[in-house]
Design a protein around this motif. Structure first.
Motif, PDB file in Angstrom:
ATOM      1  N   PRO A 141       8.243 127.688  49.295  1.00 37.24           N
ATOM      2  CA  PRO A 141       8.095 127.990  47.866  1.00 37.24           C
ATOM      3  C   PRO A 141       7.705 129.449  47.585  1.00 37.24           C
ATOM      4  O   PRO A 141       8.149 130.025  46.593  1.00 37.24           O
ATOM      5  CB  PRO A 141       6.976 127.043  47.406  1.00 37.24           C
ATOM      6  CG  PRO A 141       6.926 125.962  48.428  1.00 37.24           C
ATOM      7  CD  PRO A 141       7.377 126.582  49.725  1.00 37.24           C
ATOM      8  N   GLY A 142       6.896 130.039  48.444  1.00 36.30           N
ATOM      9  CA  GLY A 142       6.520 131.435  48.248  1.00 36.30           C
ATOM     10  C   GLY A 142       7.712 132.368  48.377  1.00 36.30           C
ATOM     11  O   GLY A 142       7.889 133.287  47.567  1.00 36.30           O
ATOM     12  N   ASP A 143       8.552 132.134  49.382  1.00 34.06           N
ATOM     13  CA  ASP A 143       9.752 132.957  49.560  1.00 34.06           C
ATOM     14  C   ASP A 143      10.730 132.755  48.400  1.00 34.06           C
ATOM     15  O   ASP A 143      11.388 133.696  47.961  1.00 34.06           O
ATOM     16  CB  ASP A 143      10.438 132.638  50.885  1.00 34.06           C
ATOM     17  CG  ASP A 143       9.679 133.192  52.086  1.00 34.06           C
ATOM     18  OD1 ASP A 143       8.750 133.996  51.886  1.00 34.06           O
ATOM     19  OD2 ASP A 143      10.024 132.809  53.219  1.00 34.06           O
ATOM     20  N   VAL A 144      10.821 131.516  47.908  1.00 28.24           N
ATOM     21  CA  VAL A 144      11.695 131.234  46.761  1.00 28.24           C
ATOM     22  C   VAL A 144      11.238 132.052  45.562  1.00 28.24           C
ATOM     23  O   VAL A 144      12.035 132.734  44.917  1.00 28.24           O
ATOM     24  CB  VAL A 144      11.710 129.725  46.418  1.00 28.24           C
ATOM     25  CG1 VAL A 144      12.388 129.484  45.069  1.00 28.24           C
ATOM     26  CG2 VAL A 144      12.409 128.928  47.510  1.00 28.24           C
ATOM     27  N   LYS A 145       9.945 131.996  45.268  1.00 28.97           N
ATOM     28  CA  LYS A 145       9.402 132.692  44.097  1.00 28.97           C
ATOM     29  C   LYS A 145       9.623 134.201  44.200  1.00 28.97           C
ATOM     30  O   LYS A 145      10.044 134.847  43.240  1.00 28.97           O
ATOM     31  CB  LYS A 145       7.910 132.384  43.952  1.00 28.97           C
ATOM     32  CG  LYS A 145       7.296 132.960  42.694  1.00 28.97           C
ATOM     33  CD  LYS A 145       5.850 132.555  42.553  1.00 28.97           C
ATOM     34  CE  LYS A 145       5.848 131.197  41.886  1.00 28.97           C
ATOM     35  NZ  LYS A 145       4.526 130.757  41.444  1.00 28.97           N
ATOM     36  N   LEU A 146       9.347 134.773  45.368  1.00 26.95           N
ATOM     37  CA  LEU A 146       9.528 136.214  45.546  1.00 26.95           C
ATOM     38  C   LEU A 146      10.994 136.622  45.441  1.00 26.95           C
ATOM     39  O   LEU A 146      11.325 137.634  44.811  1.00 26.95           O
ATOM     40  CB  LEU A 146       8.964 136.655  46.895  1.00 26.95           C
ATOM     41  CG  LEU A 146       7.449 136.686  47.015  1.00 26.95           C
ATOM     42  CD1 LEU A 146       7.035 137.032  48.446  1.00 26.95           C
ATOM     43  CD2 LEU A 146       6.839 137.674  46.030  1.00 26.95           C
ATOM     44  N   ASN A 165      16.255 123.194  48.594  1.00 34.17           N
ATOM     45  CA  ASN A 165      15.151 123.288  49.534  1.00 34.17           C
ATOM     46  C   ASN A 165      15.446 122.821  50.946  1.00 34.17           C
ATOM     47  O   ASN A 165      14.552 122.842  51.795  1.00 34.17           O
ATOM     48  CB  ASN A 165      13.941 122.512  48.986  1.00 34.17           C
ATOM     49  CG  ASN A 165      13.519 123.043  47.635  1.00 34.17           C
ATOM     50  OD1 ASN A 165      13.630 122.359  46.646  1.00 34.17           O
ATOM     51  ND2 ASN A 165      13.052 124.271  47.595  1.00 34.17           N
ATOM     52  N   GLU A 219      15.549 138.732  39.525  1.00 30.82           N
ATOM     53  CA  GLU A 219      15.327 138.924  38.086  1.00 30.82           C
ATOM     54  C   GLU A 219      15.216 140.404  37.751  1.00 30.82           C
ATOM     55  O   GLU A 219      15.602 140.830  36.668  1.00 30.82           O
ATOM     56  CB  GLU A 219      14.048 138.200  37.644  1.00 30.82           C
ATOM     57  CG  GLU A 219      14.193 136.711  37.546  1.00 30.82           C
ATOM     58  CD  GLU A 219      12.869 136.008  37.263  1.00 30.82           C
ATOM     59  OE1 GLU A 219      11.818 136.690  37.135  1.00 30.82           O
ATOM     60  OE2 GLU A 219      12.879 134.773  37.194  1.00 30.82           O
ATOM     61  N   GLU A 238      13.439 135.005  43.894  1.00 30.07           N
ATOM     62  CA  GLU A 238      13.857 134.826  42.508  1.00 30.07           C
ATOM     63  C   GLU A 238      13.371 135.993  41.639  1.00 30.07           C
ATOM     64  O   GLU A 238      14.127 136.549  40.833  1.00 30.07           O
ATOM     65  CB  GLU A 238      13.305 133.504  41.985  1.00 30.07           C
ATOM     66  CG  GLU A 238      13.846 133.079  40.656  1.00 30.07           C
ATOM     67  CD  GLU A 238      13.439 131.658  40.314  1.00 30.07           C
ATOM     68  OE1 GLU A 238      14.256 130.982  39.671  1.00 30.07           O
ATOM     69  OE2 GLU A 238      12.324 131.217  40.681  1.00 30.07           O
ATOM     70  N   LYS A 239      12.119 136.379  41.817  1.00 34.35           N
ATOM     71  CA  LYS A 239      11.557 137.509  41.063  1.00 34.35           C
ATOM     72  C   LYS A 239      12.317 138.799  41.361  1.00 34.35           C
ATOM     73  O   LYS A 239      12.601 139.590  40.458  1.00 34.35           O
ATOM     74  CB  LYS A 239      10.075 137.660  41.410  1.00 34.35           C
ATOM     75  CG  LYS A 239       9.360 138.707  40.598  1.00 34.35           C
ATOM     76  CD  LYS A 239       7.876 138.730  40.931  1.00 34.35           C
ATOM     77  CE  LYS A 239       7.165 139.815  40.161  1.00 34.35           C
ATOM     78  NZ  LYS A 239       5.739 139.875  40.490  1.00 34.35           N
TER      79      LYS A 239
END
Length: 148
Positions: free
Chosen positions: A17-22, A40, A28, A24-25
């Protein structure tokens, strides 16, 4: 890319989840209009790519960012199935993983990965990688006509 162009369809196959969030950011903040989708595990990645089940209405993927270390089906297994599936053989695939092992790199290219990138350790490094992905894969590369 022109302002009225369709967004690029990106699929990130990543279980952290941390890699996904980074990631994605980072996308963006990028310059290319995109639809950023996440699965996932490897099973979900293949279902999404094949537009099966809950992904039946998904747009065709223009770029797959694939982690190697995932549950249910590894990124290597996903690559192998993509190689063996005529409908998925041409999906541009960038392996984006923490492994820098030569065996993983070789196996990924053996299974027709288009590029292999080791995940940067910090966000600035990830921004640089995303900028390069956008600059090449999303702005320069021409895709087969049936992909769009």
């Amino acid at each position: 890319m022109t302002p009225d162009a369709d967004p690029i369809e990106i699929l990130l196959a990543e279980d952290n989840p941390g890699d996904v969030k980074l990631t994605e950011k980072a996308f963006e903040q990028g310059q290319v209009l995109n639809n950023f989708n996440v699965v996932n595990d490897g099973e979900e990645a293949l279902q999404y790519l094949r537009q099966e089940g809950e992904y039946a209405d998904a747009e065709p993927v223009d770029l797959l960012l694939l982690d190697l270390n995932m549950p249910r089906k590894s990124g290597d297994e996903v690559l192998k199935e993509m190689t063996d599936d005529p409908q998925l053989q041409r999906v541009p695939t960038v392996v984006l993983t923490s492994s820098s092992a030569e065996a993983d790199i070789a196996k990924s290219y053996d299974h027709n990965a288009n590029a292999y990138l080791t995940k940067p350790v910090d966000f600035d490094g990830l921004l640089d990688v995303v900028d390069r992905i956008e600059g090449f894969w999303l702005s320069v590369v021409r895709y087969p006509p049936e992909r769009r």
